[in-house]
Design an enzyme around this catalytic site. Structure first.
Site, PDB file in Angstrom:
ATOM      1  N   SER A  99       0.859  -1.188   0.000  1.00  9.68           N
ATOM      2  CA  SER A  99       0.000   0.000   0.000  1.00  9.68           C
ATOM      3  C   SER A  99       0.890   1.230   0.000  1.00  9.68           C
ATOM      4  O   SER A  99       1.510   1.556   1.019  1.00  9.68           O
ATOM      5  CB  SER A  99      -0.918   0.002   1.232  1.00  9.68           C
ATOM      6  OG  SER A  99      -1.848  -1.056   1.151  1.00  9.68           O
ATOM      7  N   LYS A 174      -7.273   1.792  -2.838  1.00  8.04           N
ATOM      8  CA  LYS A 174      -6.838   1.330  -1.517  1.00  8.04           C
ATOM      9  C   LYS A 174      -6.826   2.485  -0.521  1.00  8.04           C
ATOM     10  O   LYS A 174      -7.191   2.317   0.650  1.00  8.04           O
ATOM     11  CB  LYS A 174      -5.440   0.706  -1.600  1.00  8.04           C
ATOM     12  CG  LYS A 174      -4.856   0.267  -0.248  1.00  8.04           C
ATOM     13  CD  LYS A 174      -5.753  -0.761   0.455  1.00  8.04           C
ATOM     14  CE  LYS A 174      -5.267  -1.086   1.860  1.00  8.04           C
ATOM     15  NZ  LYS A 174      -4.026  -1.865   1.893  1.00  8.04           N
ATOM     16  N   LYS A 242       0.390   5.739   8.129  1.00  8.66           N
ATOM     17  CA  LYS A 242       0.994   5.941   6.808  1.00  8.66           C
ATOM     18  C   LYS A 242      -0.090   6.063   5.741  1.00  8.66           C
ATOM     19  O   LYS A 242      -0.051   6.949   4.879  1.00  8.66           O
ATOM     20  CB  LYS A 242       1.943   4.790   6.505  1.00  8.66           C
ATOM     21  CG  LYS A 242       2.580   4.808   5.123  1.00  8.66           C
ATOM     22  CD  LYS A 242       1.873   3.895   4.129  1.00  8.66           C
ATOM     23  CE  LYS A 242       1.904   2.442   4.551  1.00  8.66           C
ATOM     24  NZ  LYS A 242       1.278   1.555   3.545  1.00  8.66           N
TER      25      LYS A 242
END
Length: 296
Positions: A99, A174, A242
């Site tokens: 990701s 995502k 993140k």
């Protein structure tokens, strides 16, 4: 001899280990590399082959899969004389399941094309349980032909597999997924504290809520975490921090307002600053408890 493509797998963490093992179970030959010796031993015990370097792992592979924490790690394994692009054969397919930022994926695809290497960005959702059970949702960016070639392999890893658009599209979807999950966990955490402080039977309340419109995969997967205060990491706060940075930055670039997402991003950052970054993201409950005067 198997007619299946040979696989190089880079990154054998919480997600990468069970995913690579599912490919082995499906009959694929998997050669893996990671920095942790115990993870390489686990792969070998499952029937895979441990490589001593990225170059060794990818040299003869038809398909290379990367599953590492973030953009800097993807760039570290992809570039340089010991990296994937310098050592993979022309015509190989690189599937990055990390990701990362959409821009990193677009740049990787462009640089790989110069080496004759095809690329898909294919991040996943479903957490450790989804990886183990091979029921991940996989959102893919790239060319249709490459997606079609990768589909049988991805079918061994997930249940919902969709090509979302050109390079970077998988990462954009995502990012949206992580926004929804974070907001959902935060809402569940607030409901848990509200219910407990009101003296309600929490287990019963969560069962009935999950059977109605408030129900969700998040609540199904995280209900026991809330009930048992079990925050063993399936997906760490550090990683969700993140990801919230990725989605807020990407949204800013396209002019999309994320008022609730921005608040939850700050709550995730606050929880991390309080030393809970290594816990599962369901530990957002701890932040709500602190704010509500409950000793944690």
């Amino acid at each position: 001899m198997s007619n299946l493509p040979t696989i190089a797998w880079i990154g054998l963490g919480i997600m990468g280990s069970p995913m690579s093992e599912n490919l082995i179970k499906a009959g694929y030959s998997v050669t893996g590399f990671t920095l942790e010796r115990d993870k390489l031993d686990r792969l070998a015990a499952a029937g895979g082959t441990a490589a001593g370097s990225i170059a060794e792992a990818v040299r003869d592979a038809d398909v290379i899969v990367t599953m590492v924490p973030a953009s800097p790690q993807v760039e570290a394994v992809a570039y340089g004389e010991d990296g994937i692009l310098a050592n993979a054969r022309r015509g190989a397919l690189l599937i990055d399941m990390s990701s990362i930022t959409p821009r990193t994926s677009v740049d990787l695809a462009r640089n790989a094309a110069e080496k004759g290497i095809r690329v898909l960005d294919a991040p996943v959702s479903g957490g450790e349980a989804g990886a183990i059970e091979a029921v991940l949702s996989i959102m893919v960016g790239g060319e249709q032909a490459d997606f079609d070639a990768a589909k049988p392999l991805l079918d061994a890893l997930g249940k919902t597999i969709v090509l979302c658009g050109p390079h970077g599209s998988g990462q954009t979807v995502k990012a949206a997924n992580q926004l929804i999950v974070a907001v959902n966990i935060q809402a569940c955490a607030e409901a848990v504290v509200f219910l407990e402080k009101s003296g309600v039977d929490l287990a019963a309340a969560l069962d009935v809520l999950n059977g109605g419109l408030a129900g969700s995969t998040v609540l199904t997967r995280k209900k026991d975490n809330f009930l048992n205060r079990d925050f063993k990491p399936g997906f760490r706060i550090d990683l969700h921090h993140k990801d919230m940075g990725i989605v807020t930055d990407a949204a800013r670039n396209v002019g999309a307002a994320l008022p609730v997402g921005a608040v939850v991003a700050q709550l995730v950052a606050s929880l991390r600053a309080q030393g809970d970054g290594g816990l599962d993201h369901s530990a957002l409950l701890r932040s709500v408890e602190r704010l509500s005067g409950t000793e944690v």
